[in-house]
Design an enzyme around this catalytic site. Structure first.
Site, PDB file in Angstrom:
ATOM      1  N   PHE A 113      80.843  19.228 155.010  1.00 28.80           N
ATOM      2  CA  PHE A 113      82.021  18.736 154.298  1.00 28.80           C
ATOM      3  C   PHE A 113      83.232  19.558 154.742  1.00 28.80           C
ATOM      4  O   PHE A 113      83.163  20.786 154.788  1.00 28.80           O
ATOM      5  CB  PHE A 113      81.781  18.878 152.791  1.00 28.80           C
ATOM      6  N   ASP A 184      74.946  25.063 150.981  1.00 25.96           N
ATOM      7  CA  ASP A 184      75.738  24.299 150.031  1.00 25.96           C
ATOM      8  C   ASP A 184      74.861  23.175 149.477  1.00 25.96           C
ATOM      9  O   ASP A 184      74.346  22.349 150.239  1.00 25.96           O
ATOM     10  CB  ASP A 184      76.984  23.739 150.731  1.00 25.96           C
ATOM     11  N   TYR A 209      79.767  18.455 139.100  1.00 27.68           N
ATOM     12  CA  TYR A 209      80.347  17.169 138.668  1.00 27.68           C
ATOM     13  C   TYR A 209      79.755  15.982 139.404  1.00 27.68           C
ATOM     14  O   TYR A 209      80.067  14.847 139.086  1.00 27.68           O
ATOM     15  CB  TYR A 209      81.875  17.173 138.819  1.00 27.68           C
ATOM     16  N   LYS A 210      78.903  16.231 140.434  1.00 26.43           N
ATOM     17  CA  LYS A 210      78.293  15.117 141.163  1.00 26.43           C
ATOM     18  C   LYS A 210      77.007  14.716 140.431  1.00 26.43           C
ATOM     19  O   LYS A 210      77.082  14.203 139.328  1.00 26.43           O
ATOM     20  CB  LYS A 210      78.084  15.516 142.627  1.00 26.43           C
ATOM     21  N   ARG A 356      79.013   4.061 151.073  1.00 28.30           N
ATOM     22  CA  ARG A 356      78.066   5.043 150.557  1.00 28.30           C
ATOM     23  C   ARG A 356      77.641   4.669 149.134  1.00 28.30           C
ATOM     24  O   ARG A 356      78.475   4.303 148.306  1.00 28.30           O
ATOM     25  CB  ARG A 356      78.765   6.404 150.573  1.00 28.30           C
TER      26      ARG A 356
HETATM   27  C1  LIG Z   1      82.058  17.756 146.969  1.00 26.39           C
HETATM   28  C2  LIG Z   1      81.995  18.862 147.961  1.00 26.39           C
HETATM   29  C3  LIG Z   1      82.945  19.902 147.947  1.00 26.39           C
HETATM   30  C4  LIG Z   1      84.115  19.870 147.008  1.00 26.39           C
HETATM   31  O1  LIG Z   1      84.568  21.147 146.705  1.00 26.39           O
HETATM   32  P1  LIG Z   1      85.461  21.365 145.403  1.00 26.39           P
HETATM   33  O2  LIG Z   1      86.002  22.738 145.559  1.00 26.39           O
HETATM   34  O3  LIG Z   1      84.580  21.211 144.210  1.00 26.39           O
HETATM   35  O4  LIG Z   1      86.533  20.327 145.397  1.00 26.39           O
HETATM   36  C5  LIG Z   1      82.773  20.944 148.837  1.00 26.39           C
HETATM   37  N1  LIG Z   1      81.726  20.983 149.694  1.00 26.39           N
HETATM   38  C6  LIG Z   1      80.810  19.992 149.740  1.00 26.39           C
HETATM   39  C7  LIG Z   1      79.674  20.067 150.696  1.00 26.39           C
HETATM   40  C8  LIG Z   1      80.927  18.895 148.892  1.00 26.39           C
HETATM   41  O5  LIG Z   1      80.048  17.899 148.944  1.00 26.39           O
END
Ligand SMILES: *Cc1c(COP(=O)(O)O)cnc(C)c1O
Length: 397
Positions: A113, A184, A209-210, A356
């Site tokens: 990400f 992660d 939050y996911k 998705r």
């Molecule tokens: C959703 C996601 C994020 C988002 O980071 P936030 O700081 O919570 O906005 C970061 N890394 C990955 C791999 C994600 O899937």
């Protein structure tokens, strides 16, 4: 424990007429969160004011960390909540680099990400010590681990395709080469069973939050392996990670254990909402969630492939090689997703062409899957995506 998914579904607010296949981006509202948050605001913040920190235990949220920890195979008292995932990536990476001071390579993959990569770029830019962030294709990661790598920083489940990295074998390879791992778990926690302890992982981070349904902006988590917990150096040395915050010393001394990864004041309101979500997670076993998820994703893949020949599977076909999401590539994917959303099926779109869909056994049923495929097939058969109103992009896709 026998997980009862008919029962857990009833614990969420799911708007009538909506099929929600986007719990991988933002989980739905646990019904109990409304009263929990309102009660906290009224009775604790409202009536207790500053006394709430002690009287209502606002500072004591280790219990929630342990409840997340159970879902990711962490040892007790080695997960702490707070901040956002991007911040937790930064903390874990900084601490990991510090543990291998003679090396200068961070290895990641091109499926990661962007925020994780951006945080690494920001950190190495600040350090100015010749660090490089090396990204290779996800399938080339194993071959790229060598004795130059300081930290292997990977997102276990690819946010676009759902492709799953083998945490155990990559961690083993990293350790064999003297590198530290940062995993992660953004698309793993609550999606698949994770065994941090069994994999001998060093650091892990993720959001709530996911799949975990903590609510928009609910706090992130960080795990530090017991063998590192008292030595990992906090780069973000905020007062709540201090050994004695209320001594108000002028100099920072890290707290023992995972508490050193706290930075500042906890988001108490958001933690209350997360608590309501974790009350539901306490009712299920991850192995059973996974088994159900595989049934749902496999059914979706089979039915979409049969009904929508213009869509190309962009996720691994082997359910054991993917997380709890399925992606299909389609040239007009953005417009097709808008057409789906207009008809009450919520998935999302990731550039350049990925549609998705997230599958979340706590509240997704087989009927949801079949109904969603029927609506998707209708859109594809009749080219309903080819409508100007579905072409305009909003800020959040
Ligand atoms: C959703 C996601 C994020 C988002 O980071 P936030 O700081 O919570 O906005 C970061 N890394 C990955 C791999 C994600 O899937």
């Amino acid at each position: 424990m026998a997980s009862d998914f008919d029962a857990t579904r009833k614990l969420f607010h799911l708007p009538d007429g909506l099929i929600y296949l986007d719990g991988n981006s933002l989980g739905p509202l646990p019904l109990a969160a409304v009263d929990k948050v309102a009660g906290m605001m009224r009775d604790e913040w409202g009536d207790l004011l500053i006394k709430g920190w002690n009287a209502a235990g606002w500072m004591d949220f280790k219990g929630l960390g342990n409840r997340v920890g159970r879902l990711i195979g962490a040892e007790p008292d080695h997960v702490i909540l707070g901040d956002t995932l991007s911040i937790k990536v930064y903390q874990a990476l900084a601490a990991g680099l510090e543990m291998v001071p003679e090396r200068r390579v961070i290895l990641s993959d091109t499926g990661n990400f962007p925020s994780d990569l951006y945080m690494a770029q920001g950190l190495t830019g600040l350090l100015k010590q010749g660090y490089t962030l090396k990204t290779v294709a996800p399938e080339d990661v194993a071959g790229a681990i060598d004795e130059t790598v300081a930290v292997l920083m990977l997102t276990q489940v690819d946010y676009r395709t759902g492709r799953l990295h083998d945490m155990a074998s990559l961690t083993r390879a990293a350790h064999a080469n003297g590198a530290i791992t940062v995993w992660d778990l953004a698309h793993s926690a609550g999606a698949i069973p994770v065994d941090l302890s069994g994999c001998n992982a060093d650091f892990a981070v993720g959001c709530t939050y996911k799949y975990l349904n903590g609510g928009p902006g609910s706090p992130a988590f960080i795990y530090v392996a017991p063998r590192h917990a008292d030595v990992a150096k906090p780069a973000l040395s905020g007062w709540l990670g201090h050994e004695a915050p209320f001594d108000f010393d002028l100099d920072y001394r890290a707290h023992a254990g995972i508490a050193r990864m706290r930075v500042g004041t906890p988001p108490v309101i958001a933690l209350k909402s997360l608590e309501a979500a974790l009350d539901i997670w306490d009712l299920v076993e991850m192995a059973e969630v996974r088994a159900r998820s595989i049934e749902l994703t496999s059914l979706f893949v089979d039915r979409v492939e049969a009904a929508c020949p213009d869509l190309t599977l962009a996720s691994p076909r082997d359910p054991l090689a993917r997380g709890s999401q399925v992606s299909f590539a389609f040239e007009h994917g953005y417009a097709a997703m808008q057409a789906l959303i207009a008809r009450g099926v919520i998935g999302d779109f990731r550039a350049p062409d990925v549609m998705r869909f997230g599958f979340t056994p706590l509240y997704t049923t087989e009927k949801d899957v079949l109904d969603a495929v029927a609506i998707l097939a209708e859109i594809m058969d009749n080219r309903l995506w080819d409508n100007p109103e579905y072409q305009t992009k909003s800020a959040v896709t």
